[in-house]
Design an enzyme around this catalytic site. Sequence first.
Site, short mmCIF file in Angstrom:
data_model
loop_
_atom_site.label_atom_id
_atom_site.label_comp_id
_atom_site.label_asym_id
_atom_site.label_seq_id
_atom_site.Cartn_x
_atom_site.Cartn_y
_atom_site.Cartn_z
N THR A 174 -4.96 -7.04 5.20
CA THR A 174 -5.95 -6.48 5.31
C THR A 174 -7.30 -7.75 5.26
O THR A 174 -6.61 -8.78 5.03
CB THR A 174 -6.34 -5.15 4.66
N ASP A 191 12.45 10.54 -7.64
CA ASP A 191 13.10 12.03 -7.25
C ASP A 191 13.58 11.67 -5.88
O ASP A 191 14.72 12.43 -5.33
CB ASP A 191 12.23 13.01 -7.38
N GLY A 201 -5.95 5.31 1.89
CA GLY A 201 -5.85 7.08 1.94
C GLY A 201 -5.24 7.40 0.55
O GLY A 201 -4.04 7.03 0.22
N HIS A 202 -5.61 8.31 -0.37
CA HIS A 202 -5.06 8.79 -1.20
C HIS A 202 -4.97 10.19 -1.37
O HIS A 202 -5.93 10.86 -1.11
CB HIS A 202 -6.03 8.64 -2.64
N GLN A 219 -4.98 -0.38 -0.85
CA GLN A 219 -3.91 -1.10 -0.14
C GLN A 219 -2.94 -1.81 -1.16
O GLN A 219 -2.62 -0.86 -1.97
CB GLN A 219 -4.59 -2.41 0.61
N PRO A 248 4.35 7.06 11.28
CA PRO A 248 5.50 7.14 10.36
C PRO A 248 5.52 5.68 9.72
O PRO A 248 5.48 4.59 10.34
CB PRO A 248 6.75 7.30 11.26
N ARG A 249 5.89 5.75 8.24
CA ARG A 249 5.99 4.25 7.67
C ARG A 249 7.16 3.88 7.86
O ARG A 249 8.26 4.59 7.94
CB ARG A 249 5.90 4.57 6.12
N GLY A 255 0.94 -1.43 -0.07
CA GLY A 255 0.08 0.00 -0.22
C GLY A 255 0.95 1.17 0.01
O GLY A 255 1.98 1.01 0.04
N ASP A 256 0.28 2.41 -0.19
CA ASP A 256 0.98 3.65 -0.21
C ASP A 256 1.95 3.79 -1.15
O ASP A 256 3.03 4.46 -0.91
CB ASP A 256 1.63 4.11 1.18
N LYS A 311 -0.46 5.28 -5.65
CA LYS A 311 -1.59 4.86 -6.74
C LYS A 311 -2.34 6.07 -7.08
O LYS A 311 -2.81 6.08 -8.33
CB LYS A 311 -2.43 3.70 -6.23
P1 IMP Z 1 -7.05 -2.78 8.19
O1 IMP Z 1 -7.12 -2.97 6.72
O2 IMP Z 1 -7.57 -1.58 8.87
O3 IMP Z 1 -7.82 -4.11 8.70
O4 IMP Z 1 -5.26 -3.09 8.62
C1 IMP Z 1 -4.66 -4.24 8.36
C2 IMP Z 1 -3.32 -3.96 7.82
O5 IMP Z 1 -3.42 -3.25 6.54
C3 IMP Z 1 -2.55 -3.07 8.72
O6 IMP Z 1 -1.24 -3.25 8.75
C4 IMP Z 1 -2.57 -1.50 7.97
O7 IMP Z 1 -1.73 -0.62 8.35
C5 IMP Z 1 -2.70 -2.06 6.75
N1 IMP Z 1 -3.34 -1.11 5.74
C6 IMP Z 1 -4.84 -1.04 5.38
N2 IMP Z 1 -5.04 -0.24 4.27
C7 IMP Z 1 -3.74 0.18 4.20
C8 IMP Z 1 -3.69 1.23 3.11
O8 IMP Z 1 -4.22 1.74 2.31
N3 IMP Z 1 -2.16 1.60 2.92
C9 IMP Z 1 -1.29 0.98 3.73
N4 IMP Z 1 -1.48 0.02 4.72
C10 IMP Z 1 -2.98 -0.30 4.86
#
Ligand code: IMP
Length: 430
Positions: free
Chosen positions: A240, A338, A40-41, A225, A309-310, A12-13, A16
């Site tokens: 997820t 970049d 989150g976009h 995701q 923080p990622r 994810g992240d 996209k």
């Molecule tokens: P859940 O989807 O809230 O149940 O979270 C399960 C796992 O997926 C966790 O590690 C979250 O941080 C990750 N996760 C869920 N949605 C996203 C996303 O859109 N971007 C990044 N990580 C995500």
Amino acid sequence: MPLTVIIGAQWGDEGKGRVVDLLARDADFVARFYGGDNAGHTVTVGDQVFKLHLIPSGVIHPEPVGILGNGLVINPGVLLQEIHQVREAGVALDPDRLKISHAAHLITPGHIALDAAREKSRGKAKIGTTQRGIGPAYNTKVTRSGVRFQQILDPAGFSQAIRDQIEVINQQLEKLYGADKLEIDQIVDQYSDFAEQLAPYVTDTGKVLHKALESGKSILAEGAQGTLLDLDHGTYPFVTSSNPTAPGALVGLGLGLRDGIRVVGVAKSFQTRVGEGPFPTEIFGPDAKRLRGTGENFWDEFGTTTGRPRRVGWLDLVLLRYAVRVNGINELTLTKLDILSGLKSIQLCTGYQYNGKRVQDLPLGPADLAPFEPVFEELAGWDEDLTSIRNWEDLPEPARQYLARIEEVTGIPTKIVSVGPERNQVIIRG
Ligand code: IMP
């Protein structure tokens, strides 16, 4: 291409939203197919920054119709807030421009309370969920006790269904987790109000999309995701609760199997992850700080939904090859090239060391990555600022070599590279 699926190739992240924004210009429909407001976009238009969790980000273009497919779990309060936010910014978003599948499920405060209670009860083994109630909502879907959008068209039946669901969840909260019960009447009133507001948006979106394809229109399926968070194919149990991989787009939108799908796999030029779970190429120290950023800029590596923080690391091509396989990716987009400028050298993971042998593929998928030691190739870095480059040929030689090595190991061409957060900061390969 009639159906394009944009998929996160990592955790994810990957950025996209940017790619969706670019490709949505030519799409008739932009559709979300799985997940909910855990996504989150961040999308930038001029000096306006949109943070969208549910609404497909492509709707900020004037033409495409937004679809929330049957695979989604939707928090109606969050959706209404987003509709309001997008309208305030001048984007006309009425039921002609946004449609919700009758078969999508509602997230209720019961799901959110259960998400928190379950995470707490897991202690150190917690998943690190976004606490949006996603897992529990899919849970009630699978146990066939969920409430679907179809039901909001029958107000009395809907209120009763919400009441029944919260009653059951209250039992679980109290008896299994020792947590506080929820106030049922208040939730029923609030959800009746949401239902009234959202009823005009509900339709059979599968039928709408099917007709669209039959009449030669184009659909952009916007993945949320990422591959490694997929319930079946990801780093289980740190995943997820849905299938955000490309085949999920068909199930989650109500479309049948078909030929000629363009599957765009989006990967960051390095790698990030929020939440718990394995991450073989994770790094710490000064290089990690550089890749993550300080948090001052909206493109720095802090979760859009949670602000966490990622975790950051080097690009892992074993996992990217896996993503190519399980999604059927036929072209790659690499984002944030970049950010690598100014590094003396760049590490690229091209294999793992496992049981004394070098491997390029995982024997049993990515759930248990602990025994695998990444094997890095060191490539030359570059100092040039890439943010104003728009042509492939103008990229510094080491950057092109980095991209070439990624293509060589994955066997997939890179068609788009992003070099900054603005809409025009992309290199499209002819
Ligand atoms: P859940 O989807 O809230 O149940 O979270 C399960 C796992 O997926 C966790 O590690 C979250 O941080 C990750 N996760 C869920 N949605 C996203 C996303 O859109 N971007 C990044 N990580 C995500």
